[in-house]
Design a protein around this motif. Structure first.
Motif, PDB file in Angstrom:
ATOM      1  N   ILE A  66       0.832  -1.197   0.000  1.00  0.00           N
ATOM      2  CA  ILE A  66       0.000   0.000   0.000  1.00  0.00           C
ATOM      3  C   ILE A  66       0.869   1.250   0.000  1.00  0.00           C
ATOM      4  O   ILE A  66       0.515   2.267  -0.587  1.00  0.00           O
ATOM      5  CB  ILE A  66      -0.967  -0.033   1.203  1.00  0.00           C
ATOM      6  CG1 ILE A  66      -1.944  -1.198   0.986  1.00  0.00           C
ATOM      7  CG2 ILE A  66      -1.705   1.284   1.376  1.00  0.00           C
ATOM      8  CD1 ILE A  66      -2.792  -1.529   2.174  1.00  0.00           C
ATOM      9  N   GLY A  87      -2.343   1.669  -2.811  1.00  0.00           N
ATOM     10  CA  GLY A  87      -2.669   2.663  -1.797  1.00  0.00           C
ATOM     11  C   GLY A  87      -3.651   3.696  -2.309  1.00  0.00           C
ATOM     12  O   GLY A  87      -4.577   4.106  -1.600  1.00  0.00           O
ATOM     13  N   THR A  90      -7.261   3.043  -2.043  1.00  0.00           N
ATOM     14  CA  THR A  90      -7.969   3.214  -0.756  1.00  0.00           C
ATOM     15  C   THR A  90      -8.676   4.561  -0.662  1.00  0.00           C
ATOM     16  O   THR A  90      -9.462   4.775   0.261  1.00  0.00           O
ATOM     17  CB  THR A  90      -7.009   3.083   0.448  1.00  0.00           C
ATOM     18  OG1 THR A  90      -6.070   4.166   0.444  1.00  0.00           O
ATOM     19  CG2 THR A  90      -6.302   1.738   0.464  1.00  0.00           C
TER      20      THR A  90
END
Length: 138
Positions: A66, A87, A90
């Protein structure tokens, strides 16, 4: 590499295995909305994360792909953290939590962000993903 034990094959459970503690999403929030990228900057967040917890969460996020970690250009003993594409994926989660928290909690959301999210969440997600890429977070 920090290894996480997967509790089941349920997608929600799998997501929680990586992001479900009370600190990981705050680190990601600080990167996306605050432009933070160093250990010292993360320590300055108002939630006051303990140093050992921060080190652990950064290691987990890195091991899960991430975040990436690199030696800082200005100081060899300092590291910078950047979002990877995983990442950046997200960001919709962060946006959904921001909306939910502002609607159901005593949260304070920047007025402009709240209005943007209410007008069109998808456009805001695309905007922050683009900004993350432009700021060299990948």
């Amino acid at each position: 590499m920090k290894e996480l034990k997967q509790r089941s094959t349920c997608p929600i459970s799998t997501s929680l295995d990586v992001l479900g503690d009370k600190w990981s999403l705050l680190i990601l929030r600080d990167m996306v909305f605050g432009g933070k990228s160093t250990y010292g900057q993360f320590l300055q967040s108002e939630e006051k994360i303990a140093t050992n917890i921060l080190a652990d969460r950064l290691a987990v996020l890195e091991s899960q792909g991430i975040l990436s970690k690199a030696v800082a250009a200005d100081k060899k003993s300092k590291f910078t953290y950047r979002l990877t594409e995983k990442g950046i994926d997200t960001i919709p989660i962060l946006m959904a939590l921001t909306l939910w928290g502002s609607k159901h909690g005593s949260s304070v959301v920047e007025a402009g962000l709240r209005e943007e999210l209410q007008a069109g969440q998808e456009a805001v997600i695309v905007k922050y993903q683009r900004l993350a890429r432009e700021q060299g977070l990948v």
